[in-house]
Design a protein around this motif. Structure first.
Motif, PDB file in Angstrom:
ATOM      1  N   ALA C  26     -34.222 -52.012  16.024  1.00 19.17           N
ATOM      2  CA  ALA C  26     -33.713 -53.047  15.114  1.00 19.17           C
ATOM      3  C   ALA C  26     -34.742 -53.395  14.049  1.00 19.17           C
ATOM      4  CB  ALA C  26     -33.324 -54.294  15.910  1.00 19.17           C
ATOM      5  N   ASN C  27     -35.991 -53.592  14.471  1.00 24.49           N
ATOM      6  CA  ASN C  27     -37.027 -53.937  13.503  1.00 24.49           C
ATOM      7  C   ASN C  27     -37.281 -52.792  12.529  1.00 24.49           C
ATOM      8  OD1 ASN C  27     -37.742 -56.652  14.098  1.00 24.49           O
ATOM      9  ND2 ASN C  27     -38.762 -55.975  15.968  1.00 24.49           N
ATOM     10  N   GLY C  28     -37.249 -51.567  13.045  1.00 28.96           N
ATOM     11  CA  GLY C  28     -37.409 -50.409  12.171  1.00 28.96           C
ATOM     12  C   GLY C  28     -36.302 -50.359  11.127  1.00 28.96           C
ATOM     13  N   ALA C  29     -35.071 -50.543  11.574  1.00 28.40           N
ATOM     14  CA  ALA C  29     -33.928 -50.477  10.654  1.00 28.40           C
ATOM     15  C   ALA C  29     -34.004 -51.603   9.623  1.00 28.40           C
ATOM     16  CB  ALA C  29     -32.621 -50.526  11.442  1.00 28.40           C
ATOM     17  N   ALA C  30     -34.425 -52.791  10.062  1.00 30.62           N
ATOM     18  CA  ALA C  30     -34.536 -53.913   9.109  1.00 30.62           C
ATOM     19  C   ALA C  30     -35.598 -53.606   8.057  1.00 30.62           C
ATOM     20  CB  ALA C  30     -34.869 -55.198   9.862  1.00 30.62           C
ATOM     21  N   THR C  31     -36.684 -52.981   8.487  1.00 29.41           N
ATOM     22  CA  THR C  31     -37.742 -52.594   7.544  1.00 29.41           C
ATOM     23  C   THR C  31     -37.196 -51.618   6.502  1.00 29.41           C
ATOM     24  OG1 THR C  31     -39.367 -52.853   9.313  1.00 29.41           O
ATOM     25  CG2 THR C  31     -40.055 -51.581   7.384  1.00 29.41           C
ATOM     26  N   TYR C  32     -36.285 -50.734   6.938  1.00 27.34           N
ATOM     27  CA  TYR C  32     -35.666 -49.785   6.012  1.00 27.34           C
ATOM     28  C   TYR C  32     -34.449 -50.380   5.334  1.00 27.34           C
ATOM     29  CZ  TYR C  32     -38.990 -46.373   7.300  1.00 27.34           C
ATOM     30  OH  TYR C  32     -40.171 -45.731   7.466  1.00 27.34           O
ATOM     31  N   ASP C  33     -34.379 -51.712   5.365  1.00 30.22           N
ATOM     32  CA  ASP C  33     -33.394 -52.422   4.565  1.00 30.22           C
ATOM     33  C   ASP C  33     -31.954 -52.270   5.065  1.00 30.22           C
ATOM     34  OD1 ASP C  33     -33.513 -54.243   2.530  1.00 30.22           O
ATOM     35  OD2 ASP C  33     -32.662 -52.844   1.074  1.00 30.22           O
ATOM     36  N   HIS C  34     -31.797 -51.923   6.334  1.00 32.82           N
ATOM     37  CA  HIS C  34     -30.456 -51.974   6.919  1.00 32.82           C
ATOM     38  C   HIS C  34     -30.091 -53.421   7.212  1.00 32.82           C
ATOM     39  CE1 HIS C  34     -30.045 -47.656   8.723  1.00 32.82           C
ATOM     40  NE2 HIS C  34     -30.783 -47.621   7.637  1.00 32.82           N
ATOM     41  N   GLU C  35     -28.782 -53.701   7.229  1.00 28.20           N
ATOM     42  CA  GLU C  35     -28.295 -54.947   7.822  1.00 28.20           C
ATOM     43  C   GLU C  35     -28.176 -54.718   9.316  1.00 28.20           C
ATOM     44  OE1 GLU C  35     -25.215 -56.500   4.495  1.00 28.20           O
ATOM     45  OE2 GLU C  35     -24.751 -56.991   6.597  1.00 28.20           O
ATOM     46  N   VAL C  36     -28.892 -55.468  10.104  1.00 26.98           N
ATOM     47  CA  VAL C  36     -28.980 -55.163  11.532  1.00 26.98           C
ATOM     48  C   VAL C  36     -28.420 -56.301  12.383  1.00 26.98           C
ATOM     49  CG1 VAL C  36     -30.501 -54.404  13.390  1.00 26.98           C
ATOM     50  CG2 VAL C  36     -31.105 -53.898  11.020  1.00 26.98           C
ATOM     51  N   THR C  37     -27.608 -55.925  13.373  1.00 31.75           N
ATOM     52  CA  THR C  37     -27.078 -56.895  14.331  1.00 31.75           C
ATOM     53  C   THR C  37     -27.415 -56.460  15.748  1.00 31.75           C
ATOM     54  OG1 THR C  37     -25.188 -57.351  12.890  1.00 31.75           O
ATOM     55  CG2 THR C  37     -24.980 -58.010  15.195  1.00 31.75           C
ATOM     56  N   ILE C  38     -27.947 -57.372  16.535  1.00 33.39           N
ATOM     57  CA  ILE C  38     -28.039 -57.124  17.982  1.00 33.39           C
ATOM     58  C   ILE C  38     -27.040 -58.042  18.658  1.00 33.39           C
ATOM     59  CG2 ILE C  38     -29.477 -57.299  20.050  1.00 33.39           C
ATOM     60  CD1 ILE C  38     -31.844 -56.468  18.487  1.00 33.39           C
ATOM     61  N   PHE C  39     -26.063 -57.415  19.284  1.00 34.22           N
ATOM     62  CA  PHE C  39     -25.009 -58.158  19.980  1.00 34.22           C
ATOM     63  C   PHE C  39     -25.341 -58.105  21.461  1.00 34.22           C
ATOM     64  CE2 PHE C  39     -20.839 -58.444  22.041  1.00 34.22           C
ATOM     65  CZ  PHE C  39     -20.291 -59.538  21.397  1.00 34.22           C
ATOM     66  N   SER C  40     -25.731 -59.249  21.991  1.00 35.68           N
ATOM     67  CA  SER C  40     -26.278 -59.275  23.341  1.00 35.68           C
ATOM     68  C   SER C  40     -25.214 -59.714  24.338  1.00 35.68           C
ATOM     69  CB  SER C  40     -27.452 -60.249  23.353  1.00 35.68           C
ATOM     70  OG  SER C  40     -28.156 -60.118  24.539  1.00 35.68           O
ATOM     71  N   THR C  41     -24.967 -58.879  25.337  1.00 35.86           N
ATOM     72  CA  THR C  41     -23.858 -59.135  26.250  1.00 35.86           C
ATOM     73  C   THR C  41     -24.267 -58.842  27.682  1.00 35.86           C
ATOM     74  OG1 THR C  41     -21.520 -58.612  26.643  1.00 35.86           O
ATOM     75  CG2 THR C  41     -22.901 -56.806  25.941  1.00 35.86           C
ATOM     76  N   PHE C  42     -23.540 -59.357  28.637  1.00 39.87           N
ATOM     77  CA  PHE C  42     -23.863 -59.203  30.063  1.00 39.87           C
ATOM     78  C   PHE C  42     -25.348 -59.506  30.310  1.00 39.87           C
ATOM     79  CE2 PHE C  42     -20.076 -57.596  32.283  1.00 39.87           C
ATOM     80  CZ  PHE C  42     -19.224 -57.442  31.217  1.00 39.87           C
ATOM     81  N   TRP C  43     -26.072 -58.612  30.991  1.00 40.14           N
ATOM     82  CA  TRP C  43     -27.457 -58.893  31.379  1.00 40.14           C
ATOM     83  C   TRP C  43     -28.385 -58.957  30.188  1.00 40.14           C
ATOM     84  CZ3 TRP C  43     -25.828 -60.093  35.868  1.00 40.14           C
ATOM     85  CH2 TRP C  43     -24.827 -59.339  36.469  1.00 40.14           C
ATOM     86  N   GLY C  44     -27.956 -58.377  29.080  1.00 38.82           N
ATOM     87  CA  GLY C  44     -28.754 -58.417  27.864  1.00 38.82           C
ATOM     88  C   GLY C  44     -29.004 -59.839  27.384  1.00 38.82           C
ATOM     89  N   LEU C  45     -28.087 -60.748  27.742  1.00 35.98           N
ATOM     90  CA  LEU C  45     -28.255 -62.147  27.337  1.00 35.98           C
ATOM     91  C   LEU C  45     -29.530 -62.760  27.910  1.00 35.98           C
ATOM     92  CD1 LEU C  45     -24.958 -64.216  27.175  1.00 35.98           C
ATOM     93  CD2 LEU C  45     -26.677 -63.781  25.414  1.00 35.98           C
ATOM     94  N   ASN C  46     -30.028 -62.214  29.008  1.00 37.38           N
ATOM     95  CA  ASN C  46     -31.255 -62.753  29.592  1.00 37.38           C
ATOM     96  C   ASN C  46     -32.422 -62.710  28.618  1.00 37.38           C
ATOM     97  OD1 ASN C  46     -30.102 -63.409  32.075  1.00 37.38           O
ATOM     98  ND2 ASN C  46     -30.375 -61.313  32.842  1.00 37.38           N
ATOM     99  N   ALA C  47     -32.378 -61.755  27.688  1.00 31.87           N
ATOM    100  CA  ALA C  47     -33.448 -61.660  26.695  1.00 31.87           C
ATOM    101  C   ALA C  47     -33.463 -62.880  25.776  1.00 31.87           C
ATOM    102  CB  ALA C  47     -33.280 -60.394  25.862  1.00 31.87           C
ATOM    103  N   PHE C  48     -32.334 -63.590  25.712  1.00 30.13           N
ATOM    104  CA  PHE C  48     -32.230 -64.743  24.811  1.00 30.13           C
ATOM    105  C   PHE C  48     -32.354 -66.069  25.554  1.00 30.13           C
ATOM    106  CE2 PHE C  48     -29.408 -62.167  21.672  1.00 30.13           C
ATOM    107  CZ  PHE C  48     -30.535 -61.521  21.209  1.00 30.13           C
ATOM    108  N   ARG C  49     -32.647 -66.013  26.862  1.00 28.85           N
ATOM    109  CA  ARG C  49     -32.773 -67.283  27.601  1.00 28.85           C
ATOM    110  C   ARG C  49     -34.122 -67.939  27.309  1.00 28.85           C
ATOM    111  NH1 ARG C  49     -31.511 -66.854  33.777  1.00 28.85           N
ATOM    112  NH2 ARG C  49     -31.300 -69.110  33.610  1.00 28.85           N
ATOM    113  N   ARG C  50     -34.128 -69.254  27.285  1.00 28.67           N
ATOM    114  CA  ARG C  50     -35.400 -69.976  27.200  1.00 28.67           C
ATOM    115  C   ARG C  50     -36.181 -69.734  28.486  1.00 28.67           C
ATOM    116  NH1 ARG C  50     -35.235 -73.300  22.867  1.00 28.67           N
ATOM    117  NH2 ARG C  50     -33.188 -74.045  22.217  1.00 28.67           N
TER     118      ARG C  50
END
Lengths: 159, 159, 159
Positions: C26-50
């Motif tokens: 994601a960071n690489g793509a943003a650096t290359y000026d892509h519009e980037v979305t990370i859609f976090s679902t199921f266990w992936g949501l744990n990465a966004f927990r406080r």
């Protein structure tokens, strides 16, 4: 080639939660009028197995695979927090409470919406799975058919 | 940019079965005249390790990683039903019986068909893997090179 | 629709290493000026927990999930060689040594670069996660929003 957007999903995983994600995306894309294909391969084929034993002739190894692999979506485990089978029960319980569709209904909904469900013939060969053991309404194809669909679409996922 | 269709696969997983799927798709796409790249990162790099010990200088942690990680495709385990190493033997046995190509030959076939095999340099750095320890014929690059390939193609998979 | 290239990543996995791969891409793509979305679902949501407990009202099962799932990126395990929690420590140690960014900084960098971080509302519902428990700066959406982004881009990955 049509003007419709295409979505293809390779369902490789035999995990309940990953199959759920695959079918939720597939059903969403079908609702948005995409042409959707789920190409089920390796352990993903377990999602298409009938939930009862079907008597077919098999070699020894094929019979072992058939015994050890889950029969259909309701026997599949979770990729995470499976807890020796407790996890799927918790997930199903919590899904019922929130009126979320269980995987079995997600598969039926996909078929009703015209999502193309393809069983990978190479995997069937390797694991000794026969058409009689899989649910109705499947197509049977190999990687060439997958690529023909995928190369015309943008949303191509490996799950 | 060429007019050829492009297929890129990020091979993140170090599982035998997932690597098989990656190389089957890659070889299929190459047969259909796609430009194909397999970008191997994290545990996926194990598929490109030589199957014997190569004496290179390493720090302590890097030596531990090198010891613990499988050396090449024939040492890799399954993502499912690994059974302490029994699973891969069963799969290889059943593949032989059905004349399916083992992973090692799938990798060679990919190289013969001109599939671009890329080793992620960031991972090599992290895990302390050196070029001498990897098979011949690889390219070495980072995420920027991956994105340059992927943004021109449709079939971009993460395995 | 813009002329920018788009990259979308579904982060399904709750593994530290897979989340790292997602944010590096994601960071690489943003650096290359892509519009980037990370859609976090199921266990992936744990990465966004406080990373601390947030007192909110929950049912019994939801409280169990909240207890059992890792709070934030620094509590997540590895998909491979986790060694009862030793693996992540080794990886973090080796990353520090090589000046590689730990996951927490990769997430912050993504936010600074304007990567759109989306929390899957269906998962939040199922697992009983509430907005107060997740980090700041997220968007909240479902599969329809994901598809709207994905169908306009080429680089669409499921991790």
């Amino acid at each position: 080639m049509t003007d419709k957007k295409k979505t293809t999903i390779i369902l490789f995983s035999g995990d309940y939660d990953k199959a759920m994600a695959a079918f939720i995306i597939a059903n969403g894309a079908a609702t948005y009028d995409h042409e959707v294909t789920i190409f089920s391969t390796f352990w993903g084929l377990n999602a298409f197995r009938r939930d009862h034993h079907v008597p077919v002739k098999k070699g020894f190894l094929e019979r072992m695979f058939a015994k050890m692999m889950p029969r259909g979506v309701d026997k599949m485990g979770l990729s995470n927090m499976n807890f020796a089978g407790m996890g799927p029960k918790m997930i199903k319980h919590v899904m019922k409470k929130h009126n979320a569709m269980p995987l079995l209904e997600l598969v039926e909904m996909a078929q009703e919406q015209g999502v193309k469900l393809v069983a990978c013939t190479m995997t069937m060969d390797l694991l000794g799975l026969q058409k009689e053991e899989l649910i109705d309404g499947l197509e049977y194809a190999g990687v060439a058919a997958y690529l023909a669909d995928a190369e015309e679409g943008n949303v191509n996922l490996f799950i």
